[in-house]
Design a protein around this motif. Structure first.
Motif, PDB file in Angstrom:
ATOM      1  N   GLY B  39       0.775  -1.237   0.000  1.00 15.45           N
ATOM      2  CA  GLY B  39       0.000   0.000   0.000  1.00 15.45           C
ATOM      3  C   GLY B  39       0.794   1.268   0.000  1.00 15.45           C
ATOM      4  O   GLY B  39       0.259   2.332  -0.091  1.00 15.45           O
ATOM      5  N   GLY B  40       2.033   1.221   0.110  1.00 18.55           N
ATOM      6  CA  GLY B  40       2.913   2.390   0.015  1.00 18.55           C
ATOM      7  C   GLY B  40       2.487   3.803   0.279  1.00 18.55           C
ATOM      8  O   GLY B  40       2.441   4.251   1.405  1.00 18.55           O
ATOM      9  N   HIS B  44      -2.134   6.814  -4.014  1.00 14.08           N
ATOM     10  CA  HIS B  44      -2.135   5.552  -4.745  1.00 14.08           C
ATOM     11  C   HIS B  44      -3.472   5.284  -5.399  1.00 14.08           C
ATOM     12  O   HIS B  44      -3.585   4.469  -6.287  1.00 14.08           O
ATOM     13  N   PHE B  52      -2.100  -5.116 -13.551  1.00 15.69           N
ATOM     14  CA  PHE B  52      -2.049  -6.159 -12.525  1.00 15.69           C
ATOM     15  C   PHE B  52      -3.260  -7.081 -12.655  1.00 15.69           C
ATOM     16  O   PHE B  52      -3.143  -8.305 -12.698  1.00 15.69           O
TER      17      PHE B  52
ATOM     18  N   ARG C 112     -11.117   3.482  -1.107  1.00 21.55           N
ATOM     19  CA  ARG C 112     -12.407   4.110  -1.386  1.00 21.55           C
ATOM     20  C   ARG C 112     -13.371   3.162  -2.071  1.00 21.55           C
ATOM     21  O   ARG C 112     -14.586   3.313  -1.957  1.00 21.55           O
ATOM     22  N   PHE C 116     -11.687  -2.243  -9.580  1.00 20.13           N
ATOM     23  CA  PHE C 116     -12.421  -2.093 -10.835  1.00 20.13           C
ATOM     24  C   PHE C 116     -13.912  -2.036 -10.539  1.00 20.13           C
ATOM     25  O   PHE C 116     -14.624  -3.043 -10.640  1.00 20.13           O
ATOM     26  N   VAL C 187     -10.515 -11.556  -9.774  1.00 24.16           N
ATOM     27  CA  VAL C 187      -9.496 -10.644 -10.308  1.00 24.16           C
ATOM     28  C   VAL C 187      -9.570  -9.304  -9.582  1.00 24.16           C
ATOM     29  O   VAL C 187      -8.561  -8.732  -9.168  1.00 24.16           O
ATOM     30  N   VAL C 190      -8.500  -9.676  -5.701  1.00 22.70           N
ATOM     31  CA  VAL C 190      -7.057  -9.919  -5.547  1.00 22.70           C
ATOM     32  C   VAL C 190      -6.274  -8.645  -5.852  1.00 22.70           C
ATOM     33  O   VAL C 190      -5.364  -8.262  -5.110  1.00 22.70           O
ATOM     34  N   THR C 191      -6.658  -7.964  -6.958  1.00 22.70           N
ATOM     35  CA  THR C 191      -5.968  -6.717  -7.298  1.00 22.70           C
ATOM     36  C   THR C 191      -6.139  -5.685  -6.191  1.00 22.70           C
ATOM     37  O   THR C 191      -5.188  -5.016  -5.795  1.00 22.70           O
ATOM     38  N   PHE C 194      -3.941  -6.607  -3.143  1.00 20.57           N
ATOM     39  CA  PHE C 194      -2.509  -6.439  -3.392  1.00 20.57           C
ATOM     40  C   PHE C 194      -2.127  -4.977  -3.498  1.00 20.57           C
ATOM     41  O   PHE C 194      -1.057  -4.576  -3.063  1.00 20.57           O
ATOM     42  N   ARG C 195      -2.994  -4.176  -4.126  1.00 23.27           N
ATOM     43  CA  ARG C 195      -2.544  -2.863  -4.572  1.00 23.27           C
ATOM     44  C   ARG C 195      -3.142  -1.665  -3.848  1.00 23.27           C
ATOM     45  O   ARG C 195      -2.666  -0.564  -4.026  1.00 23.27           O
ATOM     46  N   MET C 196      -4.220  -1.872  -3.084  1.00 18.65           N
ATOM     47  CA  MET C 196      -4.909  -0.667  -2.612  1.00 18.65           C
ATOM     48  C   MET C 196      -4.973  -0.545  -1.107  1.00 18.65           C
ATOM     49  O   MET C 196      -5.827   0.153  -0.578  1.00 18.65           O
ATOM     50  N   ARG C 197      -4.081  -1.205  -0.411  1.00 24.22           N
ATOM     51  CA  ARG C 197      -4.084  -1.069   1.038  1.00 24.22           C
ATOM     52  C   ARG C 197      -3.611   0.330   1.437  1.00 24.22           C
ATOM     53  O   ARG C 197      -2.775   0.940   0.767  1.00 24.22           O
ATOM     54  N   ALA C 198      -4.147   0.817   2.527  1.00 28.24           N
ATOM     55  CA  ALA C 198      -3.833   2.162   2.982  1.00 28.24           C
ATOM     56  C   ALA C 198      -2.351   2.285   3.342  1.00 28.24           C
ATOM     57  O   ALA C 198      -1.703   1.284   3.640  1.00 28.24           O
ATOM     58  N   PRO C 199      -1.832   3.512   3.327  1.00 28.31           N
ATOM     59  CA  PRO C 199      -0.438   3.703   3.737  1.00 28.31           C
ATOM     60  C   PRO C 199      -0.214   3.145   5.133  1.00 28.31           C
ATOM     61  O   PRO C 199      -1.017   3.349   6.036  1.00 28.31           O
ATOM     62  N   MET C 201      -0.272   0.048   5.919  1.00 25.50           N
ATOM     63  CA  MET C 201      -0.848  -1.286   6.107  1.00 25.50           C
ATOM     64  C   MET C 201      -0.049  -2.318   5.326  1.00 25.50           C
ATOM     65  O   MET C 201      -0.388  -2.659   4.188  1.00 25.50           O
ATOM     66  N   TRP C 203       1.434  -6.233   4.932  1.00 21.98           N
ATOM     67  CA  TRP C 203       0.668  -7.480   4.931  1.00 21.98           C
ATOM     68  C   TRP C 203       0.249  -7.880   6.336  1.00 21.98           C
ATOM     69  O   TRP C 203      -0.877  -8.329   6.554  1.00 21.98           O
TER      70      TRP C 203
END
Lengths: 310, 225, 561
Positions: B39-40, B44, B52, C112, C116, C187, C190-191, C194-199, C201, C203
């Motif tokens: 989450g960097g 983002h 992805f 938010r 997708f 899809v 999972v995306t 993997f990609r949208m966790r808050a700053p 956070m 694993w």
């Protein structure tokens, strides 16, 4: 861990163990009669599993119950409890012990399986083995003929009847007769869909797959009449596709073979056909279209639905 | 416009004007963008996750092909002689030519991507069109082969698996060519690549995927006796 | 001393119409791309099908209360059990769990929405479509599929009417569509994870529920395509006359079983993993203690996913699989109990020594855990090949999996519904009705499914419209339990409907729970968070002094105020 806690835990463990052992013994009563050599082994395994399972169930449920009853928050107390996030030792222990338990259960099960001598397709039974159940499928190879072993009884499954063919005497029957304490050797085949040969009293089961001829063996050890059921869903009248197995002394068995040979083949009673015919004659259709049952087996000996069994 | 159709179009791997995305896709290398995602950083939510997601989807698609391959292998090894009666075997020559064309087209599409990356639109379009031609050639060759075969879909397990595998793959080739057509058309829209080249990158990745599948398929069906 | 309060959450905002609010009901019938709306759409649609599938079960239990096939025609009964299983799996369990994943994951990771949003809506709207196809199959000549939810050939290829469009082909079409919908959803999820966790956070700061959802969706991705392949080949055999699985034409019916079970076994972990996640969320809240061994619990979800791919042949022990294969899969199957056991022990340790509150969600979670434990034990028994040979395809198996599916999954879903109902709708439910619902459900489920174990041990096959008289006693008990289960849904429906319309307004954090979803209003505003939170500690910080997030102004703020 105080002395008192250790004492309480040990007492509980012992109590649970005793209860589990008792329940494990009760497990034998939940099974059908032990009519085959295989059933003794299977029941032992089941009792073992029930014992262990009971112990685990009591341990965990007991702990939860205790907690739910005696560790409740006070009515207006919304504060947090102790901030305990984990305990490495405990976590290692409760990973290692189940792992060891799994190995133990797996190995014991394997030993039972091995003693039962259940082989798979393409395997051949060890001649003279301590007569246990064997299942093989040999679609293209012929099994090695051995003079001293009893001949294979052909089991022909269809929608929705069982037919047994005794090649030596050239007779057919809708009831399977077997001599007690002798290895039963069957050759399973299906004319249409997948069926399942299942005799609960023997604890044996084998799916009958069309396009394959499957060797199957076991050893009946107790005289009586037992239920044989189709176990793999095979269509409309699947539930009615049942018959009986009669285990009898060698003399009675030979007598029966002779009686059957003396009868000329006639069409057997068949529940599926009876119901289907009745449904066809009923002007109001109560269901959806069904596959038509195969013609009734024409056999030398046919069993009756009125026979009692254990 | 029908909202369902609109949603489908907008989620199609093309650059759209209404998605909040920033330019992050970089050709085929974007395929690796998804790994080690954490989450960097702030902002983002404007990152582009489409590549992805597309890679995840392709991995799943791979399994369906693998399943068909396994089915092929099991049915082939389980039956002794499964070729339809009178049929000696498939013609490897023709199929080999088709294979060479299809595999080469992967290089062609890669070159096209390089042109786009360097913002040479006409170079991109030329090689992109060439890729489409090669894909079409492959499909044509497949159709010709099918028409000349003496067995059908229902001719035993061989017939079934042959047409199932080549047909399912051919469907993917057709989809790839159609996608390429859409990308080609969009390349004429002004400002199409302002938000990155995801559409082109994804279509290209899909094409490579289709090629790799074909190589395995070719080996299994045509080479393995 | 309470370290939580009911005051407005730091990220609250107000004014705009909110997704779950009662005055917002029109949104639920629209093509919305808001994950909260879609989540609720999934859950309510699924529940309607749950009731329908349950109705089918009531008729089945009515038939089985007597040994003879005297209530409905045999073909009807066969259609009933086939569609009961199919609907319960594809129209209830998968969608309702997708609904919770949809609703909770973005909130719990501080996003938010999903990655997708439009794809999300498309995946949802496919659900009513294939649901209608399945229901429609009851009304075509020949009726619905009657080959069981496994659709094993050659039975599934028999097609007595000879029609091209028949119950079986519609069934296959519906299952294929369901597969596509699920893959699209997977899809997306999972995306998102993997990609949208808050700053902040990483694993190991992500809630256990998200871990289990990730594990489950990964299974969908690798497993569903295999089922689709098998279904496509079966449909070709059925409709066109190919010979993939038809033994009369040289095909292999056992090959179908492998395709089918390669997905359908891992599928059962898809069904249970999110429920494990729900338990992991609920026990800490109502014990006021951290989830014990959270990291190991999280990782065990992925271990289960990996192992789940290697056990499928245990459904085929009686099919004629070779001995070495039986033994291999016996060991791999038994091994899955280790990561599962880790979770069970972790939950017990979470509850132990805490400040237990037996609210409705906690009751359902505890009841679900106990029933799951029982089913896990019978599961190990089933893994033992010699024993399985005896009970395979009997009611013992039916009892086992209903303990899992009803005992754990349904009760877990009920627990989740009660627990997150205030958040989703902005209303509190009636606790008394909730407890009544629990009592009826727990008693009904045990009464319905426990007797199936002795039935199976004595040799009663499954999927039978009629049975031998010696099984009557247990069947009567089971049927009574089944009817009780039917009745048990009534207080639930009453509770949910009346609470949604006129329940007490809910605060942002009615349970004083720790988690990002509890920082926002009930129901959450349209884009969830005014400002994306920055996570600064591990989850489940009960009894510890670490705030979950940095405050908006940069000062350290307690998550609880």
């Amino acid at each position: 861990m105080t002395r008192r806690n250790i004492f309480i835990l040990s007492a509980l463990a012992i109590a649970y163990a005793l209860i589990s052992l008792w329940v494990g013994q009760q497990a034998y009563r939940w099974m059908p009669p032990q009519a085959s050599a295989e059933s003794v082994l299977v029941d032992n395994l089941f009792s073992f599993l029930v014992t262990i399972g009971t112990f685990i169930f009591l341990g965990i449920t007991g702990t939860l119950l205790f907690s739910a009853i005696f560790q409740r928050a006070a009515k207006y107390d919304y504060s947090d409890g102790p901030g305990i996030e984990g305990n490495i030792t405990l976590e290692v222990v409760w990973t290692a012990i189940p792992f060891a338990l799994v190995i133990w259960i797996g190995v014991y099960s394997y030993q039972i399986y091995d003693q039962m001598g259940i082989l798979g397709p393409m395997d051949h039974s060890a001649h003279g083995a301590m007569g246990m159940a064997v299942a093989e499928a040999a679609p293209s190879e012929a099994t090695v003929a051995e003079e001293s072993t009893p001949p294979q009884i052909e089991v022909r499954a269809r929608q929705w009847a069982w037919e047994f063919y005794y090649p030596d005497q050239n007779i057919t029957s809708t009831e399977l007769h077997l001599p007690v304490n002798q290895r039963a050797r069957l050759l399973l085949s299906s004319e249409d869909v997948i069926h399942g040969l299942y005799v609960p009293a023997f604890r044996v089961k084998q799916d009958v797959v069309p396009g394959e001829e499957i060797d199957f063996e076991f050893t009946p050890i107790r005289k009586g009449r037992y239920r044989l059921r189709d176990s793999q869903y095979s269509g409309t009248y699947f539930a009615a596709n049942q018959t009986n197995v009669v285990v009898e002394s060698e003399e009675a068995y030979q007598d029966w073979l002779a009686i059957a040979a003396a009868n000329s083949p006639t069409a057997a009673e068949n529940r599926a056909i009876a119901e289907f015919t009745q449904a066809e004659q009923n002007p109001i259709s109560l269901g959806w279209e069904s596959v038509k049952p195969a013609p009734a087996p024409v056999v030398n000996y046919s069993s009756s639905e009125k026979d009692t069994y254990e | 416009m029908n909202p369902l159709l609109q949603a489908l179009l907008e989620n199609w791997p093309v650059s759209t004007t209404n998605l909040d995305t920033t330019t992050t896709a970089q050709g085929a290398s974007a395929a690796h963008a998804g790994h080690g995602g954490h989450g960097g950083h702030g902002g983002h939510e404007e990152e582009d996750h489409r590549m992805f997601g597309f890679v995840v989807f392709l991995l799943s698609e791979t399994v369906i092909f693998l399943s068909f391959f396994v089915g092929y292998v099991v049915l082939k090894t389980g039956s002794g002689d499964w070729l339809p009666s009178g049929f000696e075997g498939l013609d490897t020559q023709e199929a080999l030519i088709n294979t060479i064309v299809l595999v080469s087209s992967s290089f062609v599409i890669y070159i096209a991507e390089r042109f786009l990356h360097k913002e040479n639109l006409w170079g991109f379009r030329a090689f992109w069109l060439l890729t489409m031609a090669m894909g079409a050639f492959f499909l044509y060759g497949q159709a010709v082969e099918w028409m000349h075969l003496p067995f059908g879909f229902t001719s035993g397990t061989f017939g079934g698996t042959f047409y199932l595998l080549t047909g399912f793959h051919g469907l993917h080739v057709l989809t790839g060519v159609l996608l390429q057509g859409v990308m080609l058309g969009r390349s004429f829209l002004p400002g199409n690549y302002e938000r990155g080249e995801f559409g082109v990158a994804a279509t290209s990745l899909f094409w490579h995927f289709v090629d790799v599948i074909w190589i395995v398929l070719f080996a299994l069906i045509y080479l393995w006796r | 001393m309470s370290n939580a309060s009911l005051e407005a959450a730091p990220f609250a905002s107000s004014g705009q119409p909110q997704p779950g609010a009662p005055d917002n009901w029109k949104r639920f019938f629209s093509f919305s791309t808001d994950h909260k709306v879609i989540g609720i759409q999934y859950i309510t649609t699924a529940f309607v099908f749950f009731l329908f599938g349950g109705l089918l079960a009531m008729v089945m239990r009515g038939e089985l209360i007597t040994p003879a096939a005297d209530l409905v025609d045999r073909t009807v009964y066969n259609g009933l059990f086939t569609m009961h299983g199919t609907i319960m799996l594809f129209m209830w369990t998968f969608p309702v769990l997708n609904g919770f994943a949809n609703y909770l994951v973005p909130l719990q990771i501080g996003a938010r929405d999903m990655a997708f949003p439009r794809l999300n809506a498309v995946a949802f709207w496919m659900v009513p479509v294939f649901g209608v196809i399945l229901v429609a199959s009851f009304f075509i000549p020949g009726g619905p599929s009657q080959s069981g939810w496994w659709a094993y050939p050659p039975v599934s290829l028999q097609n007595p009417t000879g029609n091209l469009i028949n119950g079986q082909s519609l069934w296959l079409l519906a299952v294929a569509l369901s597969g596509i919908s699920s893959i699209l959803g997977a899809v997306n999820i999972v995306t998102t994870i993997f990609r949208m966790r808050a700053p902040g956070m990483g694993w190991f700061r992500m809630p256990a529920f998200c871990w289990t959802v990730l594990a489950a969706q990964l299974i969908q991705l690798f497993g569903l395509p295999a089922l689709t392949a098998g279904a496509v080949m079966l449909l070709c055999d059925l409709s066109v006359g190919t010979s993939f699985f038809n033994p009369d034409l040289g095909g292999d019916p056992i090959l179908y079983q492998h395709f089918f079970w390669f997905y359908s076994h891992p599928a059962v972990y898809v069904i249970i993993l999110p429920v494990f996640g729900m338990f992991s969320e609920i026990f800490p809240v109502y014990s006021r203690k951290p989830l014990f061994g959270y990291k190991i619990v999280a990782v065990s979800s992925i271990i289960i996913t990996v192992l789940s791919a290697m056990v499928w042949v245990h459904h085929m022990f009686a099919s004629g699989t070779p001995g070495w294969m039986r033994m291999l899969f016996m060991f791999s199957t038994m091994l899955i109990s280790v990561p599962t056991g880790i979770k069970v022990f972790a939950w017990v340790a979470t509850v132990w020594g805490g400040k237990i509150r037996l609210s409705t969600p906690m009751l359902f979670a505890l009841g679900g855990l106990v029933m799951f434990l029982f089913s896990g034990i019978t599961g190990i028994m089933l893994a033992a090949v010699p024993f399985d040979i005896h009970v395979n395809n009997t009611y013992f198996v039916v009892g086992h999996f209903h303990y899992v599916i009803y005992g754990a999954t349904v009760m877990g879903v009920y627990a989740a519904i009660y627990h997150w109902f205030p958040k989703m709708t902005g209303r509190m439910y009636y606790e008394g009705l909730g407890k009544l619902h629990f009592a009826l459900t727990f008693i009904g489920a045990n009464l319905n499914f426990f007797p199936m174990h002795p039935m199976g041990l004595m040799g009663m096959p499954r999927r039978v419209a009629s049975y031998d008289p010696e099984f009557a006693f247990w069947n009567v008990l089971a049927s009574l339990g089944g009817f009780l289960l039917g009745v048990s849904t009534l207080p639930f429906i009453l509770n949910i409907l009346s609470s949604w319309v006129q329940g007490k307004p809910a605060p942002a954090n009615p349970w004083k729970a720790i988690g990002l979803e509890w920082l926002v209003d009930s129901p959450p505003p349209h884009e969830n968070f005014d400002e994306i939170p920055v996570v600064i500690s591990a989850p489940y910080g009960y009894g510890l002094d670490e705030p979950l997030v940095a405050s908006p102004s940069g000062e350290l703020a307690s998550e609880h105020n």
